[in-house]
Structure formats: C-alpha cells, structure tokens
Design an enzyme around this catalytic site. Structure first.
Site, mmCIF file in Angstrom:
data_model
loop_
_atom_site.group_PDB
_atom_site.id
_atom_site.type_symbol
_atom_site.label_atom_id
_atom_site.label_comp_id
_atom_site.label_asym_id
_atom_site.label_seq_id
_atom_site.Cartn_x
_atom_site.Cartn_y
_atom_site.Cartn_z
ATOM 1 N N TYR A 1 0.727 4.556 -9.461
ATOM 2 C CA TYR A 1 1.832 5.374 -9.074
ATOM 3 C C TYR A 1 2.629 4.962 -7.903
ATOM 4 O O TYR A 1 3.719 5.004 -8.155
ATOM 5 C CB TYR A 1 1.221 6.661 -8.772
ATOM 6 C CG TYR A 1 2.152 7.989 -8.499
ATOM 7 C CD1 TYR A 1 2.972 8.537 -9.487
ATOM 8 C CD2 TYR A 1 2.316 8.281 -7.191
ATOM 9 C CE1 TYR A 1 3.942 9.385 -9.028
ATOM 10 C CE2 TYR A 1 2.931 9.386 -6.784
ATOM 11 C CZ TYR A 1 3.742 9.875 -7.566
ATOM 12 O OH TYR A 1 4.816 10.950 -7.398
ATOM 13 N N LYS B 1 6.797 4.202 -7.589
ATOM 14 C CA LYS B 1 7.993 4.732 -6.651
ATOM 15 C C LYS B 1 8.106 3.970 -5.855
ATOM 16 O O LYS B 1 9.329 3.929 -5.315
ATOM 17 C CB LYS B 1 6.955 5.971 -6.002
ATOM 18 C CG LYS B 1 6.413 7.015 -7.087
ATOM 19 C CD LYS B 1 7.942 7.697 -7.982
ATOM 20 C CE LYS B 1 7.284 8.735 -8.748
ATOM 21 N NZ LYS B 1 8.665 9.358 -9.279
#
Length: 246
Positions: free
Chosen positions: A153, A157
């Site tokens: 994740y 990002k």
C-alpha cells in the site's frame, strides 16, 4: 444541444471518502460523475442523495485499472455534461500484506487499483481537462510510517505522489493544477476492516491535534479547497490532512 456545466469526476465516489467528496463537490455546484466498480446500490444511493440536495449526478461503473473503462467514463462525462473541470482519483484498496508472505496475486491487485489506476485516470484527466481544470489524487499519510503489513500500500501511494509531481510539470502552461491529498487514518470501512480495537486506538493516537480518526467530510473539505477558487496557485503539492499525524 449540450449545455455546459461545471463537472467533476470522482473515482471510487460511491463509498467512504469518495462518497463524501462527491457530496461536497455537489454542494459546491458541480455536476458529479460518481464512478464505482461493483456496488451499484451504493452508487445509486450516493446519486440519489446528491439529487436530494438539489444537485446533479450520474453513476458510471468502471475499473480504474482498465483503460477502456476509464475512456468510457470520461467520454460519457463529456457527452452528458459538456466538459470536465475537476477529476478526483479516490479509488483505492488497502489490504494488509506482509512482504515475507510474497502473495503476488494480492500485490498485483493493489498495484492495479492504486498505482496503475492512478496512472490511467491522471492520463485521461490530462487529455480532457481544459484551462483552469483541477486534478487531485488521493495519497496517504501512512507513507511517513513503516507499519507492518502496509508495504504494498505504501509503495503504491509513494508512486501516486511521484506521478502527481511529474504530471504537474507536464501540464506547464495549460493552467491546470495537479495535487495530491494524503489523509491520515479516517473512520471508513477501508481503514477499519481487519483491525482490532487496540490497533485502531493506537493509530488514532498518532494525531497530535487530538487522538481520534479523521472524518471523510474533513478530507472532502480539503478537496473542495483545492478544487475551488482559493486553490488557484497551489500546484504539485501533497496536502497532508491528518491532524498533525506524527
């Protein structure tokens, strides 16, 4: 005859932060194209809520990681409303994936939605927005931390923030701003799923303003600022909306 109106596309716009953004932009006077991938009922509910407030909205299904779906999304928005003024890429997933487990199928899914999806949506936005347009991508304040299980994740990002800065340079001279918003922990299903009460309390305590989770509406307010008249001179920035998350 097409009647031009101020229009915003919000990917992942039917639930959680995306839903709050859709409703806030509708209150700001935008016709909102609510993109969703699977939950038609929730998307229709968001559209109905916007119309109940006197706004205008349309739900369009599509996978942000699929080029053809996003081409159709943007083409339908232009055909329906005449132009696109704001694009908010809010679609994302956040599974917990320890690196040592090497779950490549799960890893590829995160990359497809969070990073490939952002690349596709930003590209479509760059092609369709006219002068004065606003492009906003959702990043995450968790980038500054190294929580176990967040590796894929965080990687996606970090990539989102890189893409935003590069696209801002590529838009030079076109009068289009490109920014990212990096929320701290927000009390949505995306964040709460799979976490114990102890984990939630610990992460909530990272905010220095006060120990709590943020609300979707607080993130939507930041989007409204960047999309509105006061955001004209803000470009290639990452706005961290996190209560002073340490």
């Amino acid at each position: 005859m097409i009647t031009k109106t101020r229009t915003a596309i919000v990917t992942g716009g039917s639930r959680g932060i995306g839903r709050a953004i859709s409703i806030r932009l509708a209150k700001d006077g935008y016709a909102v194209v609510v993109n969703y991938i699977g939950n038609k009922e929730q998307a229709d509910r968001t559209v109905a809520d916007i119309k109940g407030l006197g706004g205008n909205a349309l739900a369009i299904q599509g996978d942000v990681g699929n080029v053809e779906d996003m081409e159709r999304l943007f083409a339908t928005a232009v055909e329906t409303f005449g132009s696109i003024d704001v694009v908010v890429n809010s679609a994302g997933i956040m599974p917990m994936l320890p690196i040592q487990e090497a779950d490549m199928d799960a890893f590829d899914k995160v990359i497809n939605v969070n990073l490939r999806g952002t690349f596709i949506v930003l590209g479509q936005a760059a092609r369709h927005l006219e002068r004065g347009g606003r492009i906003i991508a959702l990043s995450s304040s968790v980038i500054a931390h190294s929580f176990p299980g967040y590796g894929p994740y965080i990687a996606t990002k970090a990539g989102v923030e890189g893409l935003v800065r590069v696209l801002a340079n590529e838009m030079r001279g076109r009068g289009i701003t490109v920014n990212a918003i990096a929320p701290g922990p927000v009390g949505t299903d995306l964040f709460l799923e799979g976490k114990s009460e102890e984990q939630i309390a610990r992460i909530s305590g990272l905010a220095t303003l006060e120990p709590r989770l943020g609300s979707p509406e607080e993130i939507a307010a930041a989007v409204s600022f960047l999309a509105g008249p006061d955001g004209t001179w803000i470009n290639a920035q990452v706005l961290r909306v996190n209560g002073g998350m340490a």
